[in-house]
Design a protein around this motif. Structure first.
Motif, short mmCIF file in Angstrom:
data_model
loop_
_atom_site.label_atom_id
_atom_site.label_comp_id
_atom_site.label_asym_id
_atom_site.label_seq_id
_atom_site.Cartn_x
_atom_site.Cartn_y
_atom_site.Cartn_z
N TYR A 1 6.65 -20.50 49.59
CA TYR A 1 6.23 -20.23 50.96
C TYR A 1 5.54 -18.88 51.09
O TYR A 1 5.17 -18.48 52.18
N LYS A 2 5.39 -18.14 49.99
CA LYS A 2 4.75 -16.83 50.04
C LYS A 2 3.26 -16.88 49.72
O LYS A 2 2.56 -15.89 49.88
N THR A 3 2.78 -18.02 49.25
CA THR A 3 1.44 -18.05 48.66
C THR A 3 0.34 -17.69 49.64
O THR A 3 -0.72 -17.23 49.23
N ALA A 4 0.57 -17.90 50.94
CA ALA A 4 -0.48 -17.61 51.92
C ALA A 4 -0.47 -16.17 52.40
O ALA A 4 -1.37 -15.73 53.11
N ARG A 5 0.53 -15.40 52.03
CA ARG A 5 0.65 -14.04 52.52
C ARG A 5 -0.32 -13.12 51.77
O ARG A 5 -0.28 -13.03 50.54
N GLN A 6 -1.18 -12.41 52.52
CA GLN A 6 -2.12 -11.47 51.90
C GLN A 6 -2.90 -12.14 50.78
O GLN A 6 -3.17 -11.52 49.75
N ALA A 7 -3.29 -13.40 50.95
CA ALA A 7 -3.86 -14.19 49.85
C ALA A 7 -5.13 -13.58 49.28
O ALA A 7 -5.28 -13.44 48.06
N SER A 8 -6.09 -13.21 50.13
CA SER A 8 -7.35 -12.68 49.62
C SER A 8 -7.13 -11.33 48.94
O SER A 8 -7.76 -11.04 47.91
N GLU A 9 -6.24 -10.51 49.50
CA GLU A 9 -5.95 -9.22 48.88
C GLU A 9 -5.34 -9.41 47.50
O GLU A 9 -5.70 -8.71 46.53
#
Length: 259
Positions: free
Chosen positions: A69-77
């Motif tokens: 469930y963490k994969t979308a957090r700050q993804a581009s960074e």
């Protein structure tokens, strides 16, 4: 918005706020209150949250969001950081990768590097992360060494004395640490003490240590210390890290790369 996207967003809100009301979540996600109620009920069945009248609470004060469930957090960074970290690794080196979303992106960046498309091996990767080993094992030019140990469901990392035994027998050129917090005073840290112990051993076996951390992890503290700032050679972070956040690391002798 798909169900998986809603669930990720709801769990993010719980991590940030501790409590979320149905109507509040429905307004932020632009879906119906009935949809949010169903989502809360299903997440509660999976013990991902505590259902309350009219809303939901996160589990406990030390809530750790599972990796999936963490994969979308700050993804581009994280992807920018990962690409920069991958560029620090030379063909033929032995690389230690801890678990985590950023180090998973590092593994993916290494997998598509053209100068690592062949070799015997092009790279030796030592990891205690099952998901990273799974992604790289299909690359025949990479030699993959998995530590062994007991798997943690939250992070897919192997921990415990079995992992200690393998890491005690190897030497690495570079260890890449994914962390939940990195601070000049308190060092690099993880949520779980068993993970921190394995990560610490990876650092001790490496010639150089790279911390891969997006700017949200800087100047933060977490429960389990991995290593002090003096053990870190390079910090790779994103450009949102301001001068005030970066300067203390540079003054402590850490090379900082902001991308």
């Amino acid at each position: 918005m798909s169900r998986d996207a809603r669930w990720k967003a709801l769990l993010e809100l719980l991590v940030e706020r501790g409590r979320v009301d149905v109507e509040e979540a429905a307004a932020e996600l632009e879906v119906s209150a009935a949809t949010i109620r169903r989502d809360f009920d299903q997440l509660a069945e999976q013990q991902m949250l505590v259902r309350t009248r009219g809303g939901a609470l996160r589990h406990g004060v030390s809530y750790e969001l599972p990796l999936r469930y963490k994969t979308a957090r700050q993804a581009s960074e994280k992807q920018r950081v990962a690409k920069a970290v991958a560029e620090l690794i030379a063909p033929g080196e032995a690389v230690g990768l801890t678990g985590g979303t950023t180090t998973t992106e590092v593994a993916r960046a290494l997998a598509v590097r053209k100068d690592l498309a062949s070799g015997s091996p092009a790279l030796t990767v030592v990891t205690n992360a099952l998901n990273i080993a799974n992604e790289l094992a299909v690359r025949p030019q990479f030699k993959i060494v998995v530590t062994g140990g007991v798997a943690r469901a939250q992070s897919y990392e192997l921990v415990g004395p079995l992992a200690d035994g393998v890491l005690g027998q190897i030497t690495l050129d570079v260890a890449v640490l994914g962390v939940v917090a990195f601070d000049v005073t308190h060092g690099a840290a993880a949520h779980d003490e068993a993970e921190a112990a394995i990560n610490r051993l990876l650092c001790e076996r490496a010639e150089r240590v790279v911390v891969a951390a997006d700017s949200s992890k800087l100047r933060q503290r977490a429960f389990a210390r991995i290593c002090g700032v003096e053990s870190v050679d390079t910090l790779v972070t994103d450009s949102a890290a301001g001068a005030d956040a970066v300067r203390p690391f540079e003054e402590a002798g850490v090379r900082v790369i902001a991308v």
